[in-house]
Design an enzyme around this catalytic site. Structure first.
Site, PDB file in Angstrom:
ATOM      1  N   PHE A 151       0.823  -1.116  -0.081  1.00  0.00           N
ATOM      2  CA  PHE A 151      -0.056  -0.085   0.086  1.00  0.00           C
ATOM      3  C   PHE A 151       0.838   1.252  -0.078  1.00  0.00           C
ATOM      4  O   PHE A 151       0.413   2.661  -0.476  1.00  0.00           O
ATOM      5  CB  PHE A 151      -1.152  -0.178   1.415  1.00  0.00           C
ATOM      6  CG  PHE A 151      -0.117   0.373   2.678  1.00  0.00           C
ATOM      7  CD1 PHE A 151       0.046   1.811   2.987  1.00  0.00           C
ATOM      8  CD2 PHE A 151       0.237  -0.425   3.333  1.00  0.00           C
ATOM      9  CE1 PHE A 151       0.447   1.968   4.122  1.00  0.00           C
ATOM     10  CE2 PHE A 151       0.825  -0.244   4.604  1.00  0.00           C
ATOM     11  CZ  PHE A 151       1.145   1.173   4.873  1.00  0.00           C
ATOM     12  N   LYS A 175      -1.091  -6.912  -9.523  1.00  0.00           N
ATOM     13  CA  LYS A 175      -2.293  -6.971  -8.136  1.00  0.00           C
ATOM     14  C   LYS A 175      -1.833  -5.961  -7.444  1.00  0.00           C
ATOM     15  O   LYS A 175      -1.028  -6.201  -6.356  1.00  0.00           O
ATOM     16  CB  LYS A 175      -2.353  -8.450  -7.706  1.00  0.00           C
ATOM     17  CG  LYS A 175      -3.777  -8.369  -6.665  1.00  0.00           C
ATOM     18  CD  LYS A 175      -3.613  -9.237  -5.672  1.00  0.00           C
ATOM     19  CE  LYS A 175      -2.923  -8.472  -4.509  1.00  0.00           C
ATOM     20  NZ  LYS A 175      -3.762  -7.673  -3.831  1.00  0.00           N
ATOM     21  N   SER A 228       5.735  -7.185   3.286  1.00  0.00           N
ATOM     22  CA  SER A 228       6.116  -7.321   4.556  1.00  0.00           C
ATOM     23  C   SER A 228       7.222  -8.458   4.682  1.00  0.00           C
ATOM     24  O   SER A 228       7.045  -9.377   3.615  1.00  0.00           O
ATOM     25  CB  SER A 228       5.037  -7.412   5.635  1.00  0.00           C
ATOM     26  OG  SER A 228       4.198  -8.561   5.083  1.00  0.00           O
ATOM     27  N   CYS A 283       9.626   1.677   3.599  1.00  0.00           N
ATOM     28  CA  CYS A 283      10.438   0.437   3.975  1.00  0.00           C
ATOM     29  C   CYS A 283      11.801   0.987   4.055  1.00  0.00           C
ATOM     30  O   CYS A 283      12.575   0.170   4.697  1.00  0.00           O
ATOM     31  CB  CYS A 283      10.198  -0.516   2.631  1.00  0.00           C
ATOM     32  SG  CYS A 283      11.153   0.288   1.336  1.00  0.00           S
TER      33      CYS A 283
HETATM   34  P1  NAD Z   1       1.772  -6.751   2.938  1.00  0.00           P
HETATM   35  O1  NAD Z   1       2.823  -7.864   3.103  1.00  0.00           O
HETATM   36  O2  NAD Z   1       0.608  -6.597   3.910  1.00  0.00           O
HETATM   37  O3  NAD Z   1       0.991  -6.977   1.334  1.00  0.00           O
HETATM   38  C1  NAD Z   1       1.556  -6.660   0.207  1.00  0.00           C
HETATM   39  C2  NAD Z   1       0.864  -7.170  -0.760  1.00  0.00           C
HETATM   40  O4  NAD Z   1       0.683  -8.615  -0.439  1.00  0.00           O
HETATM   41  C3  NAD Z   1      -0.732  -6.827  -0.923  1.00  0.00           C
HETATM   42  O5  NAD Z   1      -0.818  -6.706  -2.222  1.00  0.00           O
HETATM   43  C4  NAD Z   1      -1.550  -7.793  -0.260  1.00  0.00           C
HETATM   44  O6  NAD Z   1      -2.674  -8.042  -0.822  1.00  0.00           O
HETATM   45  C5  NAD Z   1      -0.653  -9.097  -0.536  1.00  0.00           C
HETATM   46  N1  NAD Z   1      -0.691 -10.084   0.454  1.00  0.00           N
HETATM   47  C6  NAD Z   1      -0.980 -10.028   1.937  1.00  0.00           C
HETATM   48  N2  NAD Z   1      -0.734 -10.973   2.607  1.00  0.00           N
HETATM   49  C7  NAD Z   1      -0.634 -12.002   1.573  1.00  0.00           C
HETATM   50  C8  NAD Z   1      -0.742 -13.434   1.644  1.00  0.00           C
HETATM   51  N3  NAD Z   1      -0.434 -14.165   2.782  1.00  0.00           N
HETATM   52  N4  NAD Z   1      -0.533 -14.214   0.549  1.00  0.00           N
HETATM   53  C9  NAD Z   1      -0.299 -13.456  -0.655  1.00  0.00           C
HETATM   54  N5  NAD Z   1      -0.254 -12.136  -0.685  1.00  0.00           N
HETATM   55  C10 NAD Z   1      -0.492 -11.361   0.406  1.00  0.00           C
HETATM   56  O7  NAD Z   1       2.515  -5.373   2.965  1.00  0.00           O
HETATM   57  P2  NAD Z   1       1.673  -4.023   3.217  1.00  0.00           P
HETATM   58  O8  NAD Z   1       1.285  -3.650   4.536  1.00  0.00           O
HETATM   59  O9  NAD Z   1       1.039  -3.667   2.114  1.00  0.00           O
HETATM   60  O10 NAD Z   1       3.105  -3.014   2.949  1.00  0.00           O
HETATM   61  C11 NAD Z   1       4.108  -2.800   4.030  1.00  0.00           C
HETATM   62  C12 NAD Z   1       5.138  -3.627   3.700  1.00  0.00           C
HETATM   63  O11 NAD Z   1       5.898  -3.432   2.827  1.00  0.00           O
HETATM   64  C13 NAD Z   1       6.116  -3.287   5.154  1.00  0.00           C
HETATM   65  O12 NAD Z   1       6.811  -4.376   5.664  1.00  0.00           O
HETATM   66  C14 NAD Z   1       7.248  -2.526   4.154  1.00  0.00           C
HETATM   67  O13 NAD Z   1       8.707  -2.708   4.795  1.00  0.00           O
HETATM   68  C15 NAD Z   1       7.376  -3.592   2.918  1.00  0.00           C
HETATM   69  N6  NAD Z   1       7.858  -2.649   1.770  1.00  0.00           N
HETATM   70  C16 NAD Z   1       9.150  -2.959   1.465  1.00  0.00           C
HETATM   71  C17 NAD Z   1       9.723  -2.453   0.089  1.00  0.00           C
HETATM   72  C18 NAD Z   1      10.982  -3.021  -0.226  1.00  0.00           C
HETATM   73  O14 NAD Z   1      11.428  -2.631  -1.415  1.00  0.00           O
HETATM   74  N7  NAD Z   1      11.830  -3.774   0.444  1.00  0.00           N
HETATM   75  C19 NAD Z   1       8.942  -1.217  -0.319  1.00  0.00           C
HETATM   76  C20 NAD Z   1       7.913  -0.940   0.133  1.00  0.00           C
HETATM   77  C21 NAD Z   1       7.365  -1.485   1.061  1.00  0.00           C
END
Ligand code: NAD
Length: 498
Positions: A151, A175, A228, A283
């Protein structure tokens, strides 16, 4: 389709697909409903992947210069709609306007890189490797790639993925996060307006079930994920087990080391933006500041600067940052602050229960600072993903390095110092993939790659830059003999080229 349904784009149509339920998408400052997100089903995944697979047949044959020209037009379209895209992000995610513009701009830079695909995807050539024999390598597209995005950067992170994948000759199913899908919808519309053939990009909305159906689909060649740590690990393991190429950029806990010879004012200014900017939902946010030796005396001034930060709705003057993305996120962050206080960290600035006049329903979390944190505390170990800064002490650079190198994640880090020797030693010894020297958030520009380490990344080839061009292509190596009657000398029974 009712007016408030946020459309997918599948097989040439803006559609709600076969969704049987929807998720409300809310403005996090007001809770006003911005639309209903249809949750894509297995049938929608089938349709999107099939359409992208069919489109690949023609797209892979499209000359590289034509693919690059599409990216030129797309770059222009995104640039022309830069501020309007940023406003969508302000409403859907709550960022302040300057920060939302940065989100769009950092994505735009990756489209600019995609324009250079002819150069970045060139192969190698070695002439006369044997008499009359030449060898060359070519980088070919693979088919349909899937992108799953978080997000917190609804423009930048989708743009890390599909422009390069598509410029390299693949087709793509995106997605985006179910929490703020409006910017990805507009990015898709602009791609079509820029002249993209109908099905080279599919936009599929949904939740984790939609994502899991997508990443394991037999016709998906590779998966690019950002999110995450636990979800990143799951996506990497699941998709790799299903035979896909995977890059999973994951969560973080980033440290800033402050040496006593640093410029104090520069440190405090950098720390405010890097810890609380975007409500700490980056992040690459700095969530831990390690004060070395005499720099520990600067804590009262850091406290004052934190207290002066005021979150607000993006249209109000002086909004340092906005609300966190959801009420669930606010509840989780406040619960973690409670845990930190209980486990003995010194809560010197407490952002719980923060109120913004005129916006009683916003997901506000005020700036929060814990002093004297130690590394066994949960408030240190967990990624809070809110405007919460932990302060730690180190006697010297050795101790600071030891703290950082013991962390399980390694996305970004920075050091503030006037000493070239300290900076050089830090960049050489720190076990983190992106390092800033007097730069708090060292996100590389896209001619480099985004190189998180440890559990901040699962995979081999990183996002954007040369590594991403490799990720989105596979190498074919050709050995060719062009001389008259090559086999006329009799059979060659050796593996050696003659
Ligand atoms: P999230 O992991 O909850 O969700 C990310 C995506 O994965 C969403 O599209 C979600 O629908 C999907 N998703 C969630 N649970 C899932 C599952 N069990 N199986 C398959 N798909 C699933 O992350 P968020 O809360 O949207 O974003 C914040 C996180 O992203 C933080 O941990 C942040 O550090 C990380 N982030 C990392 C980077 C990087 O480049 N390393 C960049 C931006 C954000």
């Amino acid at each position: 389709m009712t007016q408030s349904i946020i459309p997918m784009y599948i097989d040439g149509q803006f559609t709600q697909g076969a969704a049987t339920w929807t998720i409300p998408v809310l403005n996090p400052a007001t809770q006003a409903e911005l639309g209903q997100l249809p949750v894509g089903t297995a049938t929608d995944v089938e349709h999107a992947v099939a359409a992208a697979k069919a489109a690949f047949i023609d797209w892979r044959e499209t000359p590289v210069s034509e693919r690059a020209r599409l990216m030129m037009r797309y770059q222009e379209a995104v640039r022309d709609h830069h501020d309007a895209l940023a406003e969508i992000i302000c409403e859907d995610l709550g960022k302040n306007f300057e920060d939302a513009k940065g989100d769009v701009f950092r994505g735009l830079e990756v489209i600019e890189q995609a324009i250079g695909i002819a150069q970045t995807s060139m192969g190698e050539y070695a002439g006369n490797v044997a008499r009359g024999v030449d060898t060359y390598s070519i980088h070919q597209p693979m088919g349909v790639f899937a992108g799953i995005t978080p997000f917190n950067f609804p423009a930048m992170i989708p743009l890390w993925m599909f422009p390069l994948a598509i410029a390299a000759g693949n087709t793509f199913v995106l997605k985006p996060s179910e929490q703020d899908p409006l910017c990805p919808v507009r990015l898709t519309e602009l791609f079509l307006e820029a002249g993209a053939p109908a099905n080279i990009l599919q936009l599929l909305h949904g939740d984790k079930d939609t994502a899991n159906a997508l990443i394991t689909h037999p016709d998906i060649q590779g998966v690019s994920f950002v999110g995450s740590v636990p979800v990143g690990r799951h996506i990497y393991e699941t998709a790799a087990r299903a035979g896909k190429r995977v890059q999973a950029m994951a969560g973080a806990k980033n440290h800033m080391v402050v040496m006593p010879d640093a410029d104090k004012k520069a440190v405090i200014n950098a720390l405010m933006g890097a810890s609380c900017g975007a409500a700490g939902q980056r992040c690459m946010a700095i969530s831990v500041v390690v004060l070395v030796g005499e720099a520990q005396a600067w804590l009262p001034e850091i406290v004052d600067a934190m207290r002066a930060l005021t979150p607000n709705y993006w249209k109000e003057p002086g909004a340092a940052y906005g609300p966190v993305v959801s009420q669930a996120a606010k509840t989780r962050i406040e619960a973690l602050i409670e845990v930190g206080a209980e486990e003995g960290a010194e809560l010197v600035v407490d952002g719980r229960g923060y109120a913004v006049p005129g916006y009683p329903n916003g997901n506000w979390v005020g700036p929060t600072l814990f002093a004297n944190v130690t590394s066994e505390m949960q408030i240190y170990q967990e990624e809070v993903f809110g405007p919460v800064l932990c302060q730690m002490n180190a006697a010297d650079l050795d101790e600071a390095l030891a703290i950082i190198n013991a962390s399980t994640v390694g996305n970004g880090t920075s050091i503030f110092t006037a000493s070239g020797a300290a900076a050089r030693r830090f960049q050489h010894e720190v076990e983190v993939g992106m390092v800033g020297i007097n730069v708090p958030i060292p996100v590389p520009l896209p001619f480099f790659s985004f190189t998180g380490w440890k559990q901040s990344f699962f995979g081999d080839l990183h996002a954007y830059g040369k590594q991403a061009v490799k990720f989105y292509t596979r190498t074919k190596t050709v050995t060719a003999r062009w001389k008259d009657s090559p086999q006329s000398q009799g059979a060659n029974m050796s593996i050696q080229l003659k």
